[in-house]
Design an enzyme around this catalytic site. Structure first.
Site, PDB file in Angstrom:
ATOM      1  N   GLN A 165       9.422   7.006   3.222  1.00  0.00           N
ATOM      2  CA  GLN A 165       8.475   5.944   2.846  1.00  0.00           C
ATOM      3  C   GLN A 165       8.679   5.689   1.363  1.00  0.00           C
ATOM      4  O   GLN A 165       8.380   6.546   0.547  1.00  0.00           O
ATOM      5  CB  GLN A 165       7.033   6.394   3.143  1.00  0.00           C
ATOM      6  N   PRO A 292       2.297   7.503   7.548  1.00  0.00           N
ATOM      7  CA  PRO A 292       1.022   7.308   6.853  1.00  0.00           C
ATOM      8  C   PRO A 292       0.441   5.899   6.911  1.00  0.00           C
ATOM      9  O   PRO A 292      -0.682   5.672   6.469  1.00  0.00           O
ATOM     10  CB  PRO A 292       1.352   7.683   5.405  1.00  0.00           C
ATOM     11  N   GLY A 294       0.012   1.923   9.126  1.00  0.00           N
ATOM     12  CA  GLY A 294       0.118   1.237  10.404  1.00  0.00           C
ATOM     13  C   GLY A 294       1.524   0.680  10.534  1.00  0.00           C
ATOM     14  O   GLY A 294       2.180   0.814  11.555  1.00  0.00           O
ATOM     15  N   GLY A 295       1.964   0.061   9.444  1.00  0.00           N
ATOM     16  CA  GLY A 295       3.315  -0.486   9.428  1.00  0.00           C
ATOM     17  C   GLY A 295       3.853  -0.547   8.022  1.00  0.00           C
ATOM     18  O   GLY A 295       3.090  -0.581   7.057  1.00  0.00           O
ATOM     19  N   MET A 296       5.166  -0.536   7.898  1.00  0.00           N
ATOM     20  CA  MET A 296       5.832  -0.709   6.604  1.00  0.00           C
ATOM     21  C   MET A 296       7.005  -1.660   6.818  1.00  0.00           C
ATOM     22  O   MET A 296       7.840  -1.436   7.704  1.00  0.00           O
ATOM     23  CB  MET A 296       6.300   0.647   6.054  1.00  0.00           C
ATOM     24  N   GLU A 297       7.046  -2.669   5.964  1.00  0.00           N
ATOM     25  CA  GLU A 297       7.924  -3.825   6.176  1.00  0.00           C
ATOM     26  C   GLU A 297       9.379  -3.606   5.773  1.00  0.00           C
ATOM     27  O   GLU A 297       9.980  -4.486   5.156  1.00  0.00           O
ATOM     28  CB  GLU A 297       7.346  -5.013   5.398  1.00  0.00           C
ATOM     29  N   HIS A 321       1.671  -8.857  10.543  1.00  0.00           N
ATOM     30  CA  HIS A 321       1.619  -8.580   9.102  1.00  0.00           C
ATOM     31  C   HIS A 321       2.989  -8.144   8.577  1.00  0.00           C
ATOM     32  O   HIS A 321       3.496  -8.706   7.593  1.00  0.00           O
ATOM     33  CB  HIS A 321       0.562  -7.499   8.849  1.00  0.00           C
ATOM     34  N   GLU A 322       3.581  -7.175   9.231  1.00  0.00           N
ATOM     35  CA  GLU A 322       4.879  -6.674   8.745  1.00  0.00           C
ATOM     36  C   GLU A 322       5.959  -7.750   8.860  1.00  0.00           C
ATOM     37  O   GLU A 322       6.818  -7.872   7.982  1.00  0.00           O
ATOM     38  CB  GLU A 322       5.293  -5.397   9.494  1.00  0.00           C
ATOM     39  N   HIS A 325       5.790 -10.119   6.008  1.00  0.00           N
ATOM     40  CA  HIS A 325       6.426  -9.615   4.780  1.00  0.00           C
ATOM     41  C   HIS A 325       7.892 -10.046   4.668  1.00  0.00           C
ATOM     42  O   HIS A 325       8.471  -9.985   3.582  1.00  0.00           O
ATOM     43  CB  HIS A 325       6.371  -8.085   4.742  1.00  0.00           C
ATOM     44  N   GLU A 344       0.930  -8.503  -0.851  1.00  0.00           N
ATOM     45  CA  GLU A 344      -0.006  -8.242   0.247  1.00  0.00           C
ATOM     46  C   GLU A 344      -0.991  -9.372   0.529  1.00  0.00           C
ATOM     47  O   GLU A 344      -1.312  -9.633   1.683  1.00  0.00           O
ATOM     48  CB  GLU A 344      -0.760  -6.927  -0.004  1.00  0.00           C
ATOM     49  N   ARG A 588      -2.230   8.616   9.877  1.00  0.00           N
ATOM     50  CA  ARG A 588      -2.350   7.282   9.263  1.00  0.00           C
ATOM     51  C   ARG A 588      -3.519   7.283   8.284  1.00  0.00           C
ATOM     52  O   ARG A 588      -4.675   7.453   8.667  1.00  0.00           O
ATOM     53  CB  ARG A 588      -2.552   6.250  10.368  1.00  0.00           C
ATOM     54  N   LYS A 590      -5.214   5.177   6.479  1.00  0.00           N
ATOM     55  CA  LYS A 590      -6.345   4.258   6.599  1.00  0.00           C
ATOM     56  C   LYS A 590      -7.455   4.818   7.498  1.00  0.00           C
ATOM     57  O   LYS A 590      -8.632   4.601   7.261  1.00  0.00           O
ATOM     58  CB  LYS A 590      -5.825   2.931   7.162  1.00  0.00           C
TER      59      LYS A 590
HETATM   60  N1  BES Z   1       3.418  -2.557   2.568  1.00  0.00           N
HETATM   61  C1  BES Z   1       2.268  -2.063   3.220  1.00  0.00           C
HETATM   62  C2  BES Z   1       2.155  -0.566   3.212  1.00  0.00           C
HETATM   63  C3  BES Z   1       2.122   0.048   1.836  1.00  0.00           C
HETATM   64  C4  BES Z   1       1.358  -0.475   0.839  1.00  0.00           C
HETATM   65  C5  BES Z   1       2.855   1.179   1.589  1.00  0.00           C
HETATM   66  C6  BES Z   1       1.358   0.117  -0.411  1.00  0.00           C
HETATM   67  C7  BES Z   1       2.841   1.770   0.345  1.00  0.00           C
HETATM   68  C8  BES Z   1       2.100   1.227  -0.654  1.00  0.00           C
HETATM   69  C9  BES Z   1       2.181  -2.551   4.658  1.00  0.00           C
HETATM   70  O1  BES Z   1       2.682  -3.817   4.850  1.00  0.00           O
HETATM   71  C10 BES Z   1       0.738  -2.612   5.036  1.00  0.00           C
HETATM   72  O2  BES Z   1       0.016  -3.295   4.376  1.00  0.00           O
HETATM   73  N2  BES Z   1       0.338  -1.934   6.090  1.00  0.00           N
HETATM   74  C11 BES Z   1      -1.008  -1.991   6.576  1.00  0.00           C
HETATM   75  C12 BES Z   1      -1.082  -3.061   7.628  1.00  0.00           C
HETATM   76  C13 BES Z   1      -2.310  -3.865   7.679  1.00  0.00           C
HETATM   77  C14 BES Z   1      -2.843  -4.373   6.396  1.00  0.00           C
HETATM   78  C15 BES Z   1      -2.173  -4.984   8.683  1.00  0.00           C
HETATM   79  C16 BES Z   1      -1.365  -0.642   7.180  1.00  0.00           C
HETATM   80  O3  BES Z   1      -0.488   0.185   7.330  1.00  0.00           O
HETATM   81  O4  BES Z   1      -2.513  -0.423   7.487  1.00  0.00           O
HETATM   82 ZN    ZN Z   2       1.513  -5.267   3.874  1.00  0.00          ZN
END
Ligand code: BES
Ligand code: ZN
Length: 633
Positions: A165, A292, A294-297, A321-322, A325, A344, A588, A590
């Site tokens: 990550q 960690p 939900g998704g990473m782009e 969302h991803e 990105h 974001e 995760r 969140k």
């Molecule tokens: N790019 C982010 C994840 C991220 C942010 C990783 C900052 C490290 C530092 C990813 O696109 C994201 O926002 N994921 C969210 C999805 C949601 C907002 C739809 C998540 O994982 O919850």
């Molecule tokens: Zn994002």
């Protein structure tokens, strides 16, 4: 601010030597000194103004037994006649550094002091005409981007798993690199993994294993360093459409295929709205539960958490969302982490447009309203906390971990700003502007100030529109003119929750829809329902809800996580066993953050949480461990 004198830990004198070597396996450890961060607004030690990487070639040997990657990072660089190239590293052991492509010559390098946030500078002595720097290194236990999972922590339970990550500044912990979003590079990689495993990267990917366990990767479009990513495991692939598909462990692949069946529709919708998809292929890899986010782009290959697989496609907005990105973030990138909302906020806005296009306005509004509730809550916390300026879209994270700025402000205030602008200028005008923005800044980076100028020049001025732009970008809280989101469905379900709170057995009477069953309402409606319930309910009410709706073990991670928090507040004991299971399985952040925050509020629950954490810790990535440990302190 604390100024530091450079106390150099390591000085390696150049030894003349030739030819390309393979990664070397033994490197001695060096002592470390922790010091406080000083001012590095870009969160990097690199001197990209003097010299910067244009192409990176990686040789990686992934050793699961030692949980170590042995690597060579070969940087092709553009050198503006400087005699030193500075890279970022964190938790890496450097073995040697050489200059040159065909013939390599060892050169001097110095590893600077360890800063707990930034890591260490790696200063390499070069010539004013050097354009190739090769760094031989290995990762360590402190390579915090990497999550090495033992077989028990995977779906298949037979083979281990590895993923990285990178965002925001973790790439430097597995690759020595100029770790700034402002420098875009192309990369290629040769990766060696155990024969029974498949390796994937944010690049052109294989779709099946080969006997040698050797894979080659190319990322031909220039990307920022935080988007370089790797995943290695027992992975299989299924195609979902012309240019898209999904990877997962074999046990989950059928579920993934059915959950993400609508992916081709999403891509079509996004292209219609914002212009051509620029990355050729769009795949998803569903990782183990410890991931960690939900998704990473990661470009061409979104990394996803299996908690998205709800069985009813109800959590696919994370994929929207991803995918979004691919335009905002990956194509047009924030210049610094202070401009994170450009990644974001735009992405949440676009995600919502895709959801509206495919599932209709009612669904999109419910999604937006759920997020908006989270923003309102976080704005209160921020205002009362030590960094009230964190409610600005333009952040000031100097000397702090960029992770601190990654709040719902960037996501939701950012998206609300764009929604408000859209309402002001009209959708057609706004869409035309966005298309132009992605064209103009494609494969570039920009700051909030650049965006402000672009917006004035190409939208506000030509339309002679007055707008409180400065207030939105550089001031506290939420401006008055923020558009309001309304949802009739939410009002209905909130009324239902209120009846329950007053002691009425809603399950006995007929409500607007036939029967109050979980399937008759969307995930977002249930979230709104739970959020409307007061912290303490009439005795037996939570059990009554569970009897009828089975929130506590329904398998929908969003609902479960929200229900657990209320269960703790209400001291509803039946929630603890399923919550324990959830906390041990899912990493995760969140979901975990609000649960642990609620648990530490009473001494007994805090003891329970600390005890559970001993078991769960191993199943969490560093990013999540860091957050949870901060809460449990
Ligand atoms: N790019 C982010 C994840 C991220 C942010 C990783 C900052 C490290 C530092 C990813 O696109 C994201 O926002 N994921 C969210 C999805 C949601 C907002 C739809 C998540 O994982 O919850
Ligand atoms: Zn994002």
């Amino acid at each position: 601010m604390i100024f530091k004198l450079p106390i150099f830990l390591t000085i390696i004198v150049a030894l003349l030597s030739g030819c390309k070597d393979k990664p070397v396996k033994k490197i001695e450890t060096k002592p470390k000194i922790e010091i406080v961060s000083e001012s590095y607004p870009e969160h990097s030690y690199s001197n990209t103004e003097q010299i910067h990487t244009t192409h990176l070639q990686l040789d990686l040997d992934v050793d699961f037994e030692k949980k170590t990657i042995y690597g060579v990072a070969r940087h092709e660089m553009e050198n503006f006649r400087t005699k030193e190239a500075i890279f970022d590293i964190k938790g890496l052991k450097i073995q040697k550094v050489t200059l040159g492509k065909e013939t390599e010559v060892e050169t001097n390098y110095v590893v600077g002091e360890l800063d707990s946030i930034l890591g260490q500078p790696l200063n390499v002595t070069i010539d004013t005409n050097s354009t190739q720097v090769n760094i031989y290194y290995q990762t360590t236990d402190e390579s915090i981007a990497l999550d090495w999972l033992d077989p028990e922590m995977t779906g298949g339970k037979k083979l281990p798993f590895l993923y990285s990550q990178g965002e925001a500044i973790l790439t430097r912990s597995w690759i020595p690199i100029q770790d700034v979003p402002s420098n875009r590079i192309t990369y290629s990689a040769d990766v060696k993994v155990p024969a029974e495993m498949l390796a994937l990267m944010s690049a052109e990917n294989p779709i099946e294993k080969n006997e040698e366990g050797k894979y080659h990767f190319e990322m031909k479009q220039p990307i920022p360093s935080y988007l370089i990513a790797i995943a290695v495991g027992d992975l299989v692939y299924e195609k979902l459409g012309e240019n898209c598909g999904v990877y997962s462990e074999p046990n989950l692949i059928d579920k993934c295929v059915s959950e993400f069946e609508e992916l081709p529709l999403m891509i079509k919708s996004a292209e219609k709205l914002f212009g051509k998809y620029q990355w050729e292929q769009y795949d998803i890899v569903v990782l183990p539960y410890s991931f960690p986010f939900g998704g990473m782009e990661n470009p061409r290959l979104t990394f996803a958490n299996p908690t998205l697989i709800a069985g009813d496609r109800s959590l696919v907005s994370v994929i929207a969302h991803e995918l979004a990105h691919s335009w905002s973030g990956n194509l047009v990138t924030n210049r610094t982490w202070n401009d994170f909302w450009l990644n974001e906020g735009f992405t949440v806005y676009i995600e919502n447009r895709i959801m509206e296009d495919i599932y209709g306005k009612e669904v999109a509004d419910m999604l937006a309203l759920i997020e908006f509730q989270e923003l309102e809550k976080e704005l209160v916390t921020i205002a009362a906390g030590p960094h009230p300026f964190d409610s600005h879209l333009k952040l000031f994270l100097d000397g702090r971990n960029p992770d601190d700025g990654m709040t719902t402000v960037a996501y939701v205030k950012g998206a609300m700003f764009l929604k408000t602008l859209e309402a002001k200028v009209g959708r057609a005008n706004f869409d035309a502007f966005l298309k132009r923005y992605f064209k103009e800044y494609g494969f570039k980076t920009l700051t909030t100030e650049d965006f402000e100028n672009f917006l004035r020049e190409h939208l506000l001025n030509p339309m002679r529109i007055k707008f409180n732009l400065k207030e939105w970008l550089y001031e506290d809280g939420l401006p008055e003119n923020c558009v309001k989101i309304e949802s009739k469905q939410f009002e209905d379900i909130q009324a239902l929750a209120n009846k329950l709170a007053e002691g009425e057995d809603i399950f006995k009477v007929k409500w607007k829809k036939d029967k109050i069953e979980r399937e008759n309402y969307t995930t977002q409606e249930w979230l709104a329902f739970i959020r409307t319930l007061p912290d303490t309910l009439p005795a037996g009410t939570m059990a009554l809800i569970d009897k009828n709706l089975n929130f506590k073990s329904c398998g929908n991670s969003e609902i479960m996580a929200e229900w657990f928090v209320l269960g703790i507040k209400d001291n509803y004991k039946a929630v603890f066993p399923p919550m324990r299971k959830f906390l041990i399985k899912v990493g995760r952040r969140k979901f975990l953050e609000p649960i642990f925050e609620e648990l530490v509020k009473t001494p007994d629950n805090k003891v329970w949480a600390k005890d559970l954490y001993k078991t769960a810790r191993n199943n969490y990535h560093f990013v999540t461990r860091n957050t949870v440990e901060e809460i449990l302190k």
